[in-house]
Enzyme design. Structure first.
Site, PDB file in Angstrom:
ATOM      1  N   ARG A  75       0.861  -1.190   0.000  1.00  0.00           N
ATOM      2  CA  ARG A  75       0.000   0.000   0.000  1.00  0.00           C
ATOM      3  C   ARG A  75       0.896   1.238   0.000  1.00  0.00           C
ATOM      4  O   ARG A  75       1.742   1.383   0.871  1.00  0.00           O
ATOM      5  CB  ARG A  75      -0.878  -0.027   1.258  1.00  0.00           C
ATOM      6  CG  ARG A  75      -1.659   1.224   1.454  1.00  0.00           C
ATOM      7  CD  ARG A  75      -2.565   1.215   2.697  1.00  0.00           C
ATOM      8  NE  ARG A  75      -3.089   2.551   2.799  1.00  0.00           N
ATOM      9  CZ  ARG A  75      -2.989   3.346   3.844  1.00  0.00           C
ATOM     10  NH1 ARG A  75      -2.428   2.923   4.951  1.00  0.00           N
ATOM     11  NH2 ARG A  75      -3.456   4.561   3.789  1.00  0.00           N
ATOM     12  N   HIS A 118      -2.512  11.018   1.094  1.00  0.00           N
ATOM     13  CA  HIS A 118      -1.868  10.763   2.389  1.00  0.00           C
ATOM     14  C   HIS A 118      -1.157  12.060   2.771  1.00  0.00           C
ATOM     15  O   HIS A 118       0.067  12.132   2.838  1.00  0.00           O
ATOM     16  CB  HIS A 118      -0.912   9.569   2.294  1.00  0.00           C
ATOM     17  CG  HIS A 118      -0.510   8.992   3.611  1.00  0.00           C
ATOM     18  ND1 HIS A 118      -0.636   7.656   3.930  1.00  0.00           N
ATOM     19  CD2 HIS A 118       0.031   9.557   4.710  1.00  0.00           C
ATOM     20  CE1 HIS A 118      -0.178   7.430   5.152  1.00  0.00           C
ATOM     21  NE2 HIS A 118       0.236   8.583   5.655  1.00  0.00           N
ATOM     22  N   GLU A 163      -6.531   8.453   6.918  1.00  0.00           N
ATOM     23  CA  GLU A 163      -6.676   9.105   8.222  1.00  0.00           C
ATOM     24  C   GLU A 163      -7.235  10.525   8.138  1.00  0.00           C
ATOM     25  O   GLU A 163      -6.532  11.515   8.421  1.00  0.00           O
ATOM     26  CB  GLU A 163      -5.338   9.073   8.966  1.00  0.00           C
ATOM     27  CG  GLU A 163      -4.821   7.658   9.149  1.00  0.00           C
ATOM     28  CD  GLU A 163      -3.542   7.545   9.971  1.00  0.00           C
ATOM     29  OE1 GLU A 163      -2.930   8.576  10.286  1.00  0.00           O
ATOM     30  OE2 GLU A 163      -3.168   6.412  10.312  1.00  0.00           O
ATOM     31  N   ASN A 295      -6.763   1.851  10.430  1.00  0.00           N
ATOM     32  CA  ASN A 295      -5.412   2.205  10.864  1.00  0.00           C
ATOM     33  C   ASN A 295      -5.464   2.288  12.385  1.00  0.00           C
ATOM     34  O   ASN A 295      -6.224   3.092  12.942  1.00  0.00           O
ATOM     35  CB  ASN A 295      -4.998   3.583  10.331  1.00  0.00           C
ATOM     36  CG  ASN A 295      -4.687   3.576   8.850  1.00  0.00           C
ATOM     37  OD1 ASN A 295      -4.986   2.606   8.146  1.00  0.00           O
ATOM     38  ND2 ASN A 295      -4.088   4.654   8.377  1.00  0.00           N
ATOM     39  N   TYR A 297      -3.023   1.899  16.105  1.00  0.00           N
ATOM     40  CA  TYR A 297      -1.732   1.723  16.775  1.00  0.00           C
ATOM     41  C   TYR A 297      -1.871   1.535  18.278  1.00  0.00           C
ATOM     42  O   TYR A 297      -1.086   0.856  18.899  1.00  0.00           O
ATOM     43  CB  TYR A 297      -0.844   2.956  16.539  1.00  0.00           C
ATOM     44  CG  TYR A 297      -0.413   3.084  15.103  1.00  0.00           C
ATOM     45  CD1 TYR A 297       0.819   2.615  14.689  1.00  0.00           C
ATOM     46  CD2 TYR A 297      -1.259   3.638  14.147  1.00  0.00           C
ATOM     47  CE1 TYR A 297       1.222   2.710  13.361  1.00  0.00           C
ATOM     48  CE2 TYR A 297      -0.872   3.737  12.818  1.00  0.00           C
ATOM     49  CZ  TYR A 297       0.360   3.267  12.430  1.00  0.00           C
ATOM     50  OH  TYR A 297       0.745   3.347  11.114  1.00  0.00           O
ATOM     51  N   GLU A 355      -3.163  -0.108   8.447  1.00  0.00           N
ATOM     52  CA  GLU A 355      -1.924   0.225   9.158  1.00  0.00           C
ATOM     53  C   GLU A 355      -1.957  -0.366  10.560  1.00  0.00           C
ATOM     54  O   GLU A 355      -2.965  -0.248  11.271  1.00  0.00           O
ATOM     55  CB  GLU A 355      -1.725   1.747   9.305  1.00  0.00           C
ATOM     56  CG  GLU A 355      -1.299   2.439   8.036  1.00  0.00           C
ATOM     57  CD  GLU A 355      -1.040   3.921   8.220  1.00  0.00           C
ATOM     58  OE1 GLU A 355      -0.679   4.348   9.340  1.00  0.00           O
ATOM     59  OE2 GLU A 355      -1.204   4.645   7.218  1.00  0.00           O
TER      60      GLU A 355
HETATM   61  O1  IFM Z   1       3.633   7.622   9.916  1.00  0.00           O
HETATM   62  C1  IFM Z   1       2.262   7.645  10.161  1.00  0.00           C
HETATM   63  C2  IFM Z   1       1.490   7.492   8.885  1.00  0.00           C
HETATM   64  O2  IFM Z   1       1.798   8.473   7.966  1.00  0.00           O
HETATM   65  C3  IFM Z   1       0.011   7.550   9.149  1.00  0.00           C
HETATM   66  N1  IFM Z   1      -0.387   6.701  10.235  1.00  0.00           N
HETATM   67  C4  IFM Z   1       0.400   6.689  11.432  1.00  0.00           C
HETATM   68  C5  IFM Z   1       1.866   6.541  11.100  1.00  0.00           C
HETATM   69  C6  IFM Z   1       2.696   6.533  12.395  1.00  0.00           C
HETATM   70  O3  IFM Z   1       2.515   7.710  13.096  1.00  0.00           O
END
Ligand code: IFM
Length: 450
Positions: A75, A118, A163, A295, A297, A355
């Site tokens: 991606r 992006h 995002e 996405n 984290y 992500e």
């Molecule tokens: O690096 C970023 C990415 O551009 C978008 N999502 C989170 C990642 C980590 O912060």
């Protein structure tokens, strides 16, 4: 061994500004991230994406690395100002570059997923007011049209936006990303244009790539209240409304969440309510998608009411937990919960984890090997969460680790390393980390490696 469904797409993700470099080469125009990063004080140590991983010139080597790892899918995003330097005029050299990249991927049987936006807006469009100006949606449709006409015969998976919360609020309300504004009205009207542009572009994607699949990749940080006080419950609800529902509700045809409209209006953040919404907008935004990208984290823990104007104080620390170098709590169950939520509550037709990843700075030892054990553990735990959600009935078709390469982490410059491949920025030497080799094994057996 925990096996994944046949044809599960194991992938990795990147974005143009974070890796390409070549910021002023072959007709590329300036983007608002060039302006922002080249303005002193906006990024750590004044670092920019001018060179980054020099992927523009080294894409073939990077595709070879992807192939060595065994990636099934990759991606990446296009740089808008490489394709339309002023937002209006096509730069054939930019399109040719992406076409060469796609050909190299296809040669190695790696399925390309293209993200149209992006975070890099041509500076000319920023000069018109940027995302808060709803006219930008029409220019975004031009980008979708030009790019899919050029590449749609070879690329079948398209993502409109990466995002939207970051494009809108991190950039216009919090001010940490380009264009660095700090204004609620700008942030929420930017969010509206982004959502509108997504819906309008879906029509273009369907026309130009009728045999493709098209979606969007919002970011998700689920909030968990830590006690039963009204403050903690409200804190979690408001975080959820601000970060998740404000974007996903209108995408799912539910309009903006009423509790948040009231909250923003009553607290003076939207003194005139939703004056940027016009007749027909909600129908456009809710254009059906083929998949939703997740996405994710980390998560947020709320032990009281949060202060949305003081972003960094939102989460309550979890002393026993592991944190990455972004200071993000490692919480794989958050991903499991999110997948279930998108599957059951939002009835997402198909889900990709677009992500998932972590920042740890491990570099080469004396023998040249990168022993990034914590990243391997992170990958394994998050892939396991995906596996559990699939067992639970969710249609998750693939997972993209962020990121293939260490790269430019926006306002944090090069201080955070998210790659499964280490990049020495002095020499541009790439080294597959242990986590990359773990991924190689996992992909080869289509099941979690030990
Ligand atoms: O690096 C970023 C990415 O551009 C978008 N999502 C989170 C990642 C980590 O912060």
């Amino acid at each position: 061994m925990k096996k994944f469904p046949d044809n599960f797409l194991w992938g990795a993700a990147t974005s143009a500004y974070q890796i390409e470099g070549a910021w002023n080469v072959d007709g590329r125009g300036p983007s608002h991230w060039d302006t922002f990063s080249q303005t002193p004080g906006n990024t750590k140590n004044g670092e920019t994406g001018n060179v980054a991983c020099d992927h523009y010139h080294r894409y073939q080597e990077d595709v070879d690395i992807m192939s060595e790892i065994g990636l099934k899918a990759y991606r990446f995003s296009v740089s808008w100002s490489r394709i339309l330097p002023d937002g209006k005029t096509v730069n054939q050299a930019g399109l040719d570059y992406y076409s060469r990249l796609v050909d190299s991927l296809l040669e190695k049987n790696i399925v390309p997923f293209i993200t149209l936006y992006h975070w890099e807006l041509p500076q000319t469009l920023e000069d018109m007011g940027g995302w808060p100006n709803r006219d930008v949606a029409k220019y975004f449709v031009d980008l979708a049209d030009v790019t899919t006409r050029a590449l749609g015969d070879k690329v079948k998976n398209w993502i409109t936006h990466n995002e939207p919360w970051c494009t809108a609020l991190l950039s216009h309300q919090i001010g940490l990303h380009a264009p660095g504004k700090k204004d609620w009205y700008q942030g929420l009207s930017a969010a509206h244009t982004v959502l509108l542009s997504h819906g309008m572009a879906m029509d273009t994607l369907r026309t130009n790539v009728p045999d493709g699949e098209h979606g969007i990749a919002p970011n998700f940080e689920p909030a968990y209240p830590l006690n039963r006080t009204k403050e903690a419950l409200d804190g979690a609800r408001i975080w959820d409304g601000y970060y998740i529902r404000w974007f996903n509700d209108p995408l799912a045809g539910r309009e903006y969440p009423a509790d948040m409209v009231n909250y923003y209006t009553e607290t003076g953040r939207l003194p005139n309510g939703l004056d940027f919404v016009q007749d027909g907008d909600y129908d456009l935004i809710a254009a059906p998608v083929d998949f939703i990208g997740i996405n994710n984290y980390t998560r947020q823990r709320m032990d009281g009411m949060l202060d949305l104007d003081n972003f960094n104080t939102a989460a309550t620390p979890n002393p026993g937990a592991e944190y990455t170098e972004m200071n993000w709590e490692v919480y794989p169950d958050g991903l499991y919960d999110l997948i279930n939520r998108m599957h059951f509550d939002y009835q997402a037709p198909k889900i990709y984890i677009t992500e998932s990843g972590c920042s740890y700075s491990d570099g080469p030892d004396a023998d040249g090997r990168v022993r990034d054990e914590r990243r391997t553990k992170y990958y394994a735990a998050h892939a396991d969460a995906v596996h559990r959600a699939i067992q639970n009935g969710a249609n998750v078709a693939g997972m993209f680790m962020w990121s293939l390469l260490d790269n430019f982490e926006w306002s944090l410059g090069y201080s955070q390393r998210f790659g499964m491949v280490y990049v020495d920025y002095e020499t541009q030497k790439r080294t597959i980390k242990d986590s990359g080799y773990w991924y190689q094994k996992t992909i080869a057996q289509n099941g979690l490696a030990e």
